[in-house]
Write an enzyme that holds these catalytic residues in place. Structure first.
Site, PDB file in Angstrom:
ATOM      1  N   GLU A 130     -10.929  21.015  17.115  1.00 31.44           N
ATOM      2  CA  GLU A 130     -10.015  21.204  15.989  1.00 31.44           C
ATOM      3  C   GLU A 130     -10.158  20.030  15.030  1.00 31.44           C
ATOM      4  OE1 GLU A 130      -5.933  21.795  17.134  1.00 31.44           O
ATOM      5  OE2 GLU A 130      -5.168  21.008  15.244  1.00 31.44           O
ATOM      6  N   GLU A 135      -2.445  17.144   6.809  1.00 30.21           N
ATOM      7  CA  GLU A 135      -1.326  17.417   7.707  1.00 30.21           C
ATOM      8  C   GLU A 135      -0.250  16.348   7.545  1.00 30.21           C
ATOM      9  OE1 GLU A 135      -0.594  18.854  12.292  1.00 30.21           O
ATOM     10  OE2 GLU A 135      -2.251  17.460  11.910  1.00 30.21           O
TER      11      GLU A 135
END
Length: 348
Positions: A130, A135
């Site tokens: 990932e 974020e």
């Protein structure tokens, strides 16, 4: 004349040596959404969110595409017990290696209760890995970039302008918070949330090769000419904001077949866990109470995409990319079983 930025996001490239050609241009018409699947299962991160399908999102005004792609959240209604309506989309194509360039005019960050992310993830998490490119949670001021992988992958604290948070990409590494992965935090507020939006957004470029993964950020007025001209060359861009180069990691065995994801969730394992430690605690007794009862707070919780393009090494542009449609449905039943007590990882 293009003037080289003196901002600390620039310097010498860490992983890029290739010449790149355009592989996929996702466009800004309604066909953008044709290239994504709308995720509608329960949020794997335990968020107070109700992800809706394409038809529902369109009818509710949560998505549109006319010269730019808009993806927002419900900012009109008090939320039901299932959570505030939002959108999570996953590309129907997956990639192994490449240069992903996102021109973003606006992001949902900087708002209490929000947890937006632009990321890439494989069909078998965490075996395929990932990459979290954008974020953050609540009123966080700078971007946080993270890799999540199986055991045996660490990164070096070198070759980037951000601040190393954790070096072991394994989510259950001893001596690190669970699900932390290997993380690098930006130091400039222009990279995320309110300051990013007030400045008119910017460009995120992520280069992924066998040698590692690097992420650059360019404020809009400092966009490199080669990106504007469609001939991106990371060798010209300077020191990355984040460079995940191996301290000890075979990247090709830890990262493969990753799909592109946009989502905006609320509360969940990260935003809720830090609710009491920041200014948001003065707004409501809990993250869920605030998100449920203050719809107008989320008017600015939207993505506005000017372009999303994926380039490949000119020598292997047709290699390493697979169509992921066949494993999308296989992936969905795993979602509910992979709820994680996360600190800040997305995961599945």
């Amino acid at each position: 004349m293009y003037i080289r930025s003196t901002l600390p996001v620039l310097g010498l490239a860490a992983t890029g040596m290739a010449a790149y050609i355009l592989e996929d241009d996702y466009g800004t018409s309604t066909s953008f959404f044709d290239q994504f699947s709308f995720f509608t299962a329960a949020d794997p991160t335990g968020g107070f969110v109700s992800y809706v399908d394409r038809t529902t999102a369109q009818n509710a005004g949560l998505i549109s595409a006319d010269g730019a792609v808009y993806m927002g959240v419900d900012h009109t209604n008090v939320a039901s017990n299932s959570g505030r309506q939002s959108v999570r989309i996953t590309s129907t194509k997956s990639y192994t290696h490449g240069l992903v360039i996102l021109d973003l005019a606006h992001m949902p960050g900087g708002i209490c209760g929000t947890w937006p992310a632009f990321w890439m993830v494989g069909p078998d998490w965490p075996a395929n890995g990932e990459i979290d490119i954008i974020e953050g949670v609540n009123t966080q001021a700078t971007n946080q970039m993270t890799l999540h992988a199986t055991d045996g992958c660490t990164i070096a604290n070198d070759g980037f302008t951000g601040t190393l948070l954790t070096s072991n990409c394994y989510d259950y590494a001893r001596g690190q918070p669970t699900n932390a992965g290997c993380g690098i935090a930006a130091t400039s507020s222009l990279t995320y949330g309110t300051a990013f939006n007030n400045a008119g957004g910017g460009i995120y470029a992520t280069e992924w090769t066998s040698a590692g993964i690097s992420i650059w950020f360019f404020p809009r007025k400092y966009t490199p000419r080669d990106i504007r001209n469609g001939t991106p060359n990371p060798e010209n861009w300077g020191t990355p904001l984040a460079s995940f180069a191996p301290g000890s990691c075979d990247f090709d065995s830890h990262f493969s077949e990753l799909q592109i994801v946009f989502d905006t969730t609320f509360c969940g394992g990260w935003a809720s866990s830090v609710w009491d430690s920041g200014s948001c605690a003065s707004e409501a007794s809990s993250c869920q109470d605030f998100v449920a009862n203050n719809p107008s707070a989320f008017t600015e919780a939207y993505w506005l995409i000017n372009s999303l393009q994926v380039y490949q090494d000119a020598s292997s542009a047709s290699v390493g990319r697979v169509n992921a449609t066949e494993h999308l449905q296989a992936q969905l039943p795993l979602e509910g079983r992979r709820r994680r007590s996360v600190r800040h990882g997305r995961g599945f």
